[in-house]
Scaffold this motif. Sequence first.
Motif: not given
Lengths: 160, 127, 113
Positions: C48-62
């Motif tokens: 998420g940080f590499l692509n500049g898209r912190p929304e990935f964190l929600d996926l990580a949480l799930a």
Amino acid sequence: MNRAVWLWGILFALWVVLSWHFTTLLLGFGVATCVIAVWVAMRMGTLDRESVPVHLILRAFAYVPWLVWEIFKSNVRVARLILAPRLRVDPSIVHFFASQRTDLGRFIYANSITLTPGTVTTGIVGDDFEVHAIVQSEIDGSEENDMNRRVTWLEGEAAP
Amino acid sequence: MEQTVTVLSWALLLGGAFFLLTGSLGMVRLPDVFTRMHAAGMTDTMGAGMIVVGLAVYNGADLVTVRLLLILAFLWFTSPIATHAVAKAALSGGLRPYTLGGVGAAADGGGGARDDGAESAEGGVPS
Amino acid sequence: MFVVTSAALLVGMGLVMCRALLGPTAYDRVLALNNIGTKTVVLIAVLGFLNGRPEFLDLALAYALINFIGTIAVLKYIEYGDLGADSRPDGAVPEGFRPGARSDGSLPDRGAT
């Protein structure tokens, strides 16, 4: 009742952090969902000291940093063990005494033991913990005694 | 100030990567499932922890950091429970911990979930 | 630096995948699987940080939650061969077991906590 308010507050904070939308509709959904969750917990009779341990919050702020430091130290120890050219493992099962009076305290102690690499709790019978240690000779009991003392302090007064 | 943050997040990310790789190496190197659990615990605690905190330091104080710390809290709550579940299942499945005496293998007639009949102390006594 | 971290994560996943393939017992495989899951959670966050898209964190949480539940489910399946099984081998309810009873044995007063 106090614990119901606490639980609702924590759940709603989680909702807000995860959604971060402040429209009336979504906030309303959040309020309703958390109320339903608290109601279900109430009906299940799980709103007690064990399931909503809010009385531990203040002391946890002192315990968690110490635990993180312990985890770091034992991580370094296990890392040296693994990276050594000659594998010097001497695993065995050892037994610890737990002085906690509540199940919650024992749960915290057992999880703290498992979180620090080098020791894994494999079984609990009453106040006797069965722990698998990767290097038996490094377990002299002093660190575990320290952790045991701190968890007992964290637990505070025993539940009635 | 900015430089400090960069250096700190670099250090945390690299430290996390180090513990992570060491733990993974331990998973391959250590002799049986009970000792491997310690290596797995290493990646779960310091490996994941340092990387996530490094990301949080890099990111600064905002919502993303709160979510990162939430992920870390979930990981640190669940990983000891999963490890304990594996240990308990392995013990009740008839596995006995490897010791220097070479007891290693499963208890007599235990069998349990051993799926290919190999020695559990695969890799043998460390040289 | 995110590239370095993701590379380390991928190498670590490869090593643990070797352990998952080698076995020798099912518990080694479950442990390796759980470990790969943890690394996947961290990898999603780093990507998420590499692509500049912190929304990935929600996926990580799930994924962190699914990973835990998956591990427990697989262990239960190995041990009892049935996901719906009672957690005791003989299916017996321990004596004095009352769902929802407090630790002192009293049943809670519904709705008036």
